[in-house]
Structures are given as structure tokens and as C-alpha cells.
Design an enzyme around this catalytic site. Structure first.
Site, PDB file in Angstrom:
ATOM      1  N   TYR A  72      -8.512  -3.214  -9.796  1.00 52.69           N
ATOM      2  CA  TYR A  72      -8.345  -2.349  -8.608  1.00 52.69           C
ATOM      3  C   TYR A  72      -6.899  -1.873  -8.514  1.00 52.69           C
ATOM      4  CZ  TYR A  72      -7.825  -1.273  -3.603  1.00 52.69           C
ATOM      5  OH  TYR A  72      -7.528  -0.676  -2.397  1.00 52.69           O
ATOM      6  N   SER A 107      -2.907   2.149  -2.803  1.00 47.26           N
ATOM      7  CA  SER A 107      -2.862   0.805  -2.211  1.00 47.26           C
ATOM      8  C   SER A 107      -1.540   0.160  -2.574  1.00 47.26           C
ATOM      9  CB  SER A 107      -4.004  -0.053  -2.763  1.00 47.26           C
ATOM     10  OG  SER A 107      -3.829  -1.404  -2.378  1.00 47.26           O
TER      11      SER A 107
HETATM   12  P1  NAP Z   1     -14.393   0.981   3.546  1.00 46.90           P
HETATM   13  O1  NAP Z   1     -14.252   0.605   4.987  1.00 46.90           O
HETATM   14  O2  NAP Z   1     -15.139   0.083   2.621  1.00 46.90           O
HETATM   15  O3  NAP Z   1     -15.022   2.469   3.496  1.00 46.90           O
HETATM   16  C1  NAP Z   1     -15.230   3.024   2.230  1.00 46.90           C
HETATM   17  C2  NAP Z   1     -15.748   4.430   2.373  1.00 46.90           C
HETATM   18  O4  NAP Z   1     -15.859   4.949   1.033  1.00 46.90           O
HETATM   19  C3  NAP Z   1     -17.136   4.506   2.983  1.00 46.90           C
HETATM   20  O5  NAP Z   1     -17.253   5.692   3.740  1.00 46.90           O
HETATM   21  C4  NAP Z   1     -18.046   4.567   1.760  1.00 46.90           C
HETATM   22  O6  NAP Z   1     -19.280   5.253   1.983  1.00 46.90           O
HETATM   23  C5  NAP Z   1     -17.193   5.343   0.794  1.00 46.90           C
HETATM   24  N1  NAP Z   1     -17.561   5.072  -0.593  1.00 46.90           N
HETATM   25  C6  NAP Z   1     -17.522   3.885  -1.240  1.00 46.90           C
HETATM   26  N2  NAP Z   1     -18.007   4.027  -2.481  1.00 46.90           N
HETATM   27  C7  NAP Z   1     -18.357   5.321  -2.604  1.00 46.90           C
HETATM   28  C8  NAP Z   1     -18.978   6.077  -3.621  1.00 46.90           C
HETATM   29  N3  NAP Z   1     -19.352   5.510  -4.786  1.00 46.90           N
HETATM   30  N4  NAP Z   1     -19.206   7.389  -3.410  1.00 46.90           N
HETATM   31  C9  NAP Z   1     -18.862   7.965  -2.231  1.00 46.90           C
HETATM   32  N5  NAP Z   1     -18.303   7.305  -1.214  1.00 46.90           N
HETATM   33  C10 NAP Z   1     -18.070   5.994  -1.406  1.00 46.90           C
HETATM   34  O7  NAP Z   1     -12.954   1.190   2.868  1.00 46.90           O
HETATM   35  P2  NAP Z   1     -11.496   1.376   3.511  1.00 46.90           P
HETATM   36  O8  NAP Z   1     -10.906   0.037   3.736  1.00 46.90           O
HETATM   37  O9  NAP Z   1     -11.535   2.348   4.602  1.00 46.90           O
HETATM   38  O10 NAP Z   1     -10.731   1.980   2.254  1.00 46.90           O
HETATM   39  C11 NAP Z   1     -10.513   3.370   2.098  1.00 46.90           C
HETATM   40  C12 NAP Z   1      -9.513   3.560   0.973  1.00 46.90           C
HETATM   41  O11 NAP Z   1      -8.316   2.865   1.298  1.00 46.90           O
HETATM   42  C13 NAP Z   1      -9.968   3.003  -0.371  1.00 46.90           C
HETATM   43  O12 NAP Z   1      -9.560   3.871  -1.403  1.00 46.90           O
HETATM   44  C14 NAP Z   1      -9.242   1.689  -0.476  1.00 46.90           C
HETATM   45  O13 NAP Z   1      -9.024   1.294  -1.806  1.00 46.90           O
HETATM   46  C15 NAP Z   1      -7.948   2.039   0.232  1.00 46.90           C
HETATM   47  N6  NAP Z   1      -7.223   0.866   0.732  1.00 46.90           N
HETATM   48  C16 NAP Z   1      -7.771   0.082   1.706  1.00 46.90           C
HETATM   49  C17 NAP Z   1      -7.067  -1.034   2.146  1.00 46.90           C
HETATM   50  C18 NAP Z   1      -7.589  -1.963   3.207  1.00 46.90           C
HETATM   51  O14 NAP Z   1      -6.995  -3.034   3.406  1.00 46.90           O
HETATM   52  N7  NAP Z   1      -8.657  -1.608   3.899  1.00 46.90           N
HETATM   53  C19 NAP Z   1      -5.818  -1.330   1.585  1.00 46.90           C
HETATM   54  C20 NAP Z   1      -5.301  -0.499   0.604  1.00 46.90           C
HETATM   55  C21 NAP Z   1      -6.017   0.601   0.185  1.00 46.90           C
HETATM   56  P3  NAP Z   1     -20.499   4.535   2.808  1.00 46.90           P
HETATM   57  O15 NAP Z   1     -20.011   4.444   4.231  1.00 46.90           O
HETATM   58  O16 NAP Z   1     -21.646   5.466   2.655  1.00 46.90           O
HETATM   59  O17 NAP Z   1     -20.699   3.195   2.187  1.00 46.90           O
END
Ligand code: NAP
Length: 252
Positions: free
Chosen positions: A161, A147
């Protein structure tokens, strides 16, 4: 040079929603069979599996809550049933509601570092045991989804985080060198404000749309824009790229 059609299996943690879902589909489009890891939303993971299969590859969903010690073993057992693993996208990650460090308790920090760091290390280890030429494997690629917070620190919001993502960036740097001569490239991407449901899970559903307007490109990013970078890092087009962390953050 054209890429072979069968590329092996890509394991995508958190592949059911958001950035992970987009990565799963992008890798399927390039010819990887996909193991879609998820925690509890089986309907979302099943939709991603169908989308991957529509691209002509094999795909399966694997429920594995990475907060649990046996989850990584279960996840890779499911992947092994699809074929040889050649890609790992360490994408699953969690945030928590905005807090100062003097408000954070053990339960919050334990979850944050277990899912974002410990599970990513265990997944990387499982991937190396399968992919490394040292272990008789075919080589492959690991991409850690970090991130922009790792660079910025996220004061007053979630320093925990940000620090967990800093740990991932350091893993990218060290592991890339550790396995460089074993056929494995290790890279990272640092997304900025991406419009996914993670912000709702942190108690601020409009966060990406609101703050996205403040970055140089003037908008939040889309999950597909992060996935395009992840997928490229896995291809032979990135054959001389390892230990790199690519910002996908609209210039922030
Ligand atoms: P998201 O929409 O909340 O999706 C999270 C995914 O991770 C879901 O498939 C969820 O499973 C899974 N997950 C969460 N906790 C878990 C656990 N304990 N065990 C197994 N799977 C788990 O998140 P996102 O925004 O796509 O983020 C993906 C990555 O990008 C993360 O590492 C996040 O930190 C990083 N990131 C995101 C952003 C942003 O702005 N969105 C920015 C920087 C970095 P379920 O569907 O079953 O709940």
C-alpha cells in the site's frame, strides 16, 4: 477576487464514503457539480449526491469498480453527462490486512496496484484529455489522495500500500510538469490516520483512533480536514501551487 459560481464538474473517485464523500461535499459547497464515483455502496453514494444537491449544485452517482478495465471510461461518460470536467480527485484506494512482504500473493498485489495506481493513472489521462488546453479544454485541477505511508513505508503492515501511494506521489510530480502549461495543476495530499471505514476493510477498525493518539496533534484526523485541503488545492487560491504534496497528518 470572487470565484465564478459555475466551476464545471468535479469527478471524485471513491466519493461515496470517507474522505471522498467529504471531498464531494466540500467541492459542491464551492460550486462544483459533482460526479460521485463508487464501487458498490449505492446507498452511501446517493446520500452524498443529496448532500451535494443541498449545496445548490448538480450531482450524480456513478458506479464504476476501478478494478475493471472499462470502469474509467464508464465513470467519465457519466461525468460528461453533467458538463465539462474541471476537477479530478483521485481518491479511491484500498488497503489489505496487515502482512509482511513474504506473505503477499499475486491477487493482493494485483488489486492494490490496479485500484490505487493503474486506475488513478487512467483517470488522470481521461481528465487531461478533457481539461488540457492542448485538447481544447478549459484547464483544471487534479488532486491525488496519497498517504503518509508513502513517506514511512509501513513495514510489517502494508509495504505494498505504501509503495502504491509512493507511485501516486511520483505521478503528481511528473504529471504536474507535463501539463503545467496546459492549464492543469496537479497536486497531492498525504493523509495520516483518518477516522474512516478503510481501517475496518484492513481488518483493524480501531486503527485510526488507537494510533491517532500517538501523533503530535494527539488525535486522528477527520475526513473533512483532508477534504478542506483537497478543495483548497482546486481553487484559484492555490493558483501558483502545482507538483506539491501536502501532508494532512497531524504532524506525523
Ligand atoms: P473508505 O472509507 O474505505 O472509502 C473508500 C471509497 O473508495 C469508497 O467510496 C469505495 O466505494 C471506493 N472504492 C474502493 N475500492 C474501489 C474500487 N475498486 N472502485 C471504485 N471505488 C472504490 O476510504 P478512505 O479512508 O476514505 O480513503 C480514501 C483515500 O484516502 C484512499 O485512497 C486511502 O488510501 C487514502 N488514505 C486514507 C487514510 C485513512 O486513514 N483513512 C490515510 C491515508 C490515506 P464503495 O463505497 O462503493 O465501497
Amino acid at each position: 477576487m470572487s470565484e465564478p459560481r459555475t466551476r464545471g464538474v468535479a469527478v471524485v473517485t471513491g466519493g461515496g464514503r470517507g474522505i471522498g464523500a467529504a471531498c464531494s461535499v466540500a467541492l459542491a459547497r464551492l460550486g462544483w457539480d459533482v460526479c460521485v464515483g463508487y464501487r458498490s455502496d449505492s446507498a452511501a453514494a446517493d446520500r452524498v449526491v443529496r448532500a451535494c444537491r443541498e449545496r445548490g449544485v448538480t450531482a450524480a452517482a456513478a458506479a464504476a469498480d476501478l478494478a475493471h478495465p472499462t470502469a474509467v471510461t464508464d465513470l467519465f461518460a457519466a461525468a460528461d453527462r453533467l458538463g465539462p470536467v474541471t476537477v479530478l480527485v483521485n481518491n479511491a484506494g484500498v488497503v489489505a490486512p496487515a502482512a509482511r512482504i513474504d506473505e503477499m500473493d499475486h491477487a493482493r498485489l494485483h488489486m492494490m496496484f490496479t485500484v490505487n495506481v493503474t486506475a488513478a493513472f487512467l483517470c488522470a489521462g481521461a481528465a487531461v484529455r478533457r481539461m488540457s488546453t492542448r485538447h481544447g479544454g478549459p484547464g483544471g485541477s487534479i488532486v491525488n489522495v496519497s498517504s503518509a505511508a508513502a513517506r514511512l513505508g509501513s513495514p510489517g503492515t502494508y509495504v505494498d500500500y505504501a509503495a502504491s501511494k509512493g507511485a501516486l506521489d511520483t505521478m503528481t510530480l511528473g504529471l504536474a510538469q507535463e501539463v503545467a502549461t496546459e492549464g492543469i495543476r496537479v497536486n497531492g495530499v498525504r493523509p495520516g490516520y483518518i477516522d474512516t471505514e478503510i481501517h475496518a476493510s484492513g481488518g483493524d477498525p480501531d486503527r485510526a483512533r488507537r494510533l491517532g493518539a500517538t501523533v503530535p496533534l494527539g488525535r486522528p484526523g477527520r475526513a473533512e480536514e483532508v477534504a478542506a485541503a483537497v478543495a483548497w488545492l482546486c481553487t484559484a487560491q492555490a493558483s501558483y501551487v502545482t507538483g506539491a504534496v501536502l501532508d494532512v497528518s497531524g504532524g506525523r
